[in-house]
Enzyme design. Structure first.
Site, short mmCIF file in Angstrom:
data_model
loop_
_atom_site.label_atom_id
_atom_site.label_comp_id
_atom_site.label_asym_id
_atom_site.label_seq_id
_atom_site.Cartn_x
_atom_site.Cartn_y
_atom_site.Cartn_z
CD GLU A 159 59.30 13.60 -9.89
OE1 GLU A 159 58.70 13.29 -8.84
OE2 GLU A 159 59.01 14.60 -10.54
CG ASP A 201 54.79 13.20 -0.33
OD1 ASP A 201 54.48 13.43 -1.51
OD2 ASP A 201 55.96 13.03 0.05
#
Lengths: 318, 280
Positions: free
Chosen positions: B57, B68
């Protein structure tokens, strides 16, 4: 230099389908938050027309916050400018010092009815943080506020007020260290503590149903203006002028007038050092379409979609 | 449940078939594109692939990464400060694609990166650079009509996320539109290393596995960093695991070292993770 973008505002749907206002709005959020906003949407749908809820909120708006606020004829300013008769809707006289209290009381009461014990909020200038701390205090809820460390420097007094009111303030040091990063941090907190936490968004932003909820709780401003104007003149005001940062005071003022074609609506954005300088907060005038903080809207961003810093001498309009 | 089957020649699909035949779990590794700089980033990806990663990824840094935690936030921020942009990331992907023709590569980023260029245009460019699919943590199934349309047209996988609190009804709807694999978010929270997982994580994996009934590839991510954790996730039904923050942290720890030292450390680490994917 003034830039002017004319925006056609049609009568907004009371309860927009899929949270869309034309192609704007919607819900762009991490999956963990989907159950939370669904729960919120359902709770609000149920409670918004409930007369007990309205009565209770009305009580606190009157007796705790001090509504109605005056519609004051600014005679000196009117004479000085020499054109329109200028009236000021004195939301600054509301308890807490800003219109933010309307929304905070509404959402805290909603949170309480939903059985939530912990309120989180973001704040830019600190007014929404103060409003949240104040509303949470009156309803016996725990409040935690995220505020950019740069904004804390600019608005120390509001930090002090929030703490006095019993809220915990988390300084945000990520990104630009201002409002947009405070929202990011509040969203991250919500993702982590989603079950027991209510996220109290301070403006007509964020994923559906927030823009609708904030619009509804702030529309008390426009409704009051409507009835106060009737005591002064049989006609409608020619124009309503509001400053626009996140847009909650403007939306609250405009919304009850949207179906009245005789009233012109003016939203004024912070020009900063001028549109051409790039240092401004004129999102609607100079921004472009994008996706941020859970919604599709106009944003100040670069060619790659990175969100730019906004600029205004006023913390709160940036 | 109807199953989307437009990904006939997709590398992700082939990879999972092969993993099944070999009775292995998949190892998916996340790197921030262009971090700590574009040249080192390319070498980092090579080390990870050589260490045994099955799928890569590549993150495109975004200014406001709400899903995040601190490690990836900081990597995003620093990459942006150094001028990394989507074009640089797509260039990097082209290079990786040339070196590894069969490697499944996904872009993980936020919706606005696609929105700004226009979903169709950006997705076409990314396909041209050699990717096999997208992971967009802020893309909900409700908002995905345009994204799904072009993914289908371009034969790109659409990896949607499922959280521990997602209802069974919504899991079913998500599995219908997820192609390549479905991304199970292991915890309440953002990305970042965790020392241990609660029971709810394992219950969630098992539940999704049950609903999917082997029609989807289940990949579990957020918080995973050790071989032991991989074994646990596998035991409860994960077909693959995703490791991200731990890799970025290793890069940070060796940022002043020679690239060969960093490369070897990463290769050894990834290979220890892949070993755990092979153990029964």
């Amino acid at each position: 230099m003034f830039l002017q973008r004319e925006i056609t505002m049609t009568k907004l749907q009371e309860f927009p389908i899929e949270g869309k206002y034309g192609k704007y709005g919607g819900k762009f959020i991490p999956e963990t938050l989907v159950p939370a906003i669904t729960e919120l949407e359902n709770a609000y749908k149920k409670i918004r027309n409930c007369s007990d809820f309205k009565k209770e909120l009305c009580y606190y708006l009157q007796h705790y916050a001090g509504r109605p606020t005056p519609l004051y004829f600014a005679k000196n300013l009117t004479d000085y400018v020499g054109g329109a008769k200028i009236f000021l809707k004195r939301e600054d006289l509301l308890h807490g010092g800003a219109h933010k209290t309307n929304n905070c009381l509404g959402q805290c009461l909603l949170a309480k009815k939903m059985g939530k014990k912990r309120i989180i909020a973001e704040t830019g200038a600190g007014q929404h943080g103060v409003g949240t701390a104040m509303a949470a205090a009156v309803f016996g809820l725990k409040a935690e506020i995220y505020m950019g460390s740069i904004d804390i420097e600019r608005q120390k007094l509001n930090l002090f007020r929030m703490e006095l009111l019993g809220a915990k303030v988390h300084p945000v040091n990520s990104g630009t260290k201002t409002l947009k990063d405070a929202i990011n941090e509040a969203l991250r907190d919500w993702i982590t503590n989603v079950k027991e936490t209510y996220y109290l968004i301070g403006s007509v932003v964020g994923p559906h149903p927030y823009p609708m909820i904030v619009r509804d709780f702030q529309s008390v401003i426009g409704k009051e203006i409507k009835s106060q104007v009737k005591n002064i003149t049989p006609r409608s005001p020619h124009a309503l002028v509001c400053c626009v940062g996140g847009g909650s005071n403007a939306m609250g003022t405009f919304y009850p007038f949207l179906d009245n074609e005789n009233v012109s609506l003016y939203g004024v954005e912070a020009g900063g050092l001028g549109i051409r300088s790039g240092k401004h907060s004129a999102t609607l005038n100079a921004g472009s379409e994008g996706i941020l903080h859970g919604m599709r809207t106009y944003l100040l961003q670069d060619e790659f979609g990175q969100i730019n810093d906004t600029h205004s001498i006023s913390a709160g309009l940036d | 449940m109807k199953k989307v089957s437009y990904l006939q020649n997709n590398r992700i699909k082939k990879k999972f078939s092969k993993l099944r035949t070999d009775k292995e779990k998949g190892l998916i590794c996340y790197v921030m594109g262009g971090y700590p700089d574009p040249i080192t980033s390319e070498k980092i990806i090579s080390s990870i692939v050589d260490g045994g990663a099955d799928i890569i990824e590549i993150g495109i840094p975004f200014s406001d990464p709400i899903a995040d935690g601190p490690i990836i936030q900081e990597a995003s921020f620093k990459a942006l400060q150094k001028g990394v942009n989507p074009d640089i990331c797509l260039n990097l992907i082209k290079k990786i694609r040339n070196r590894y023709p069969d490697l499944p590569i996904l872009i993980m980023t936020y919706s606005n990166i696609l929105q700004k260029k226009g979903f169709e245009k950006f997705m076409r460019m990314a396909k041209g650079a050699g990717i096999d699919g997208f992971i967009l943590p802020d893309m909900t199934i409700e908002e995905s009509a345009e994204y799904l349309e072009y993914s289908k047209k371009l034969e790109l996988a659409t990896v949607f996320l499922v959280a521990p609190n997602t209802s069974d009804f919504r899991i079913r709807k998500t599995l219908e539109v997820s192609t390549g694999f479905v991304y199970v978010v292991s915890v309440y929270g953002t990305t970042g290393i965790r020392n241990s997982f609660s029971n709810y994580t394992l219950t969630a994996i098992r539940n999704i596995k049950r609903i999917s009934a082997n029609r989807n590839n289940i990949s579990v991510g957020f918080g995973i960093s050790t071989p032991h954790q991989i074994k646990i996730m596998s035991k409860y039904g994960a077909d693959a695991v995703i490791v991200g923050s731990a890799i970025i942290e290793m890069i940070n720890r060796h940022k002043d070292d020679n690239i060969h030292i960093l490369g070897n450390k990463l290769k050894n680490y990834v290979s220890s993770l892949k070993d755990a994917c092979k153990s029964k």
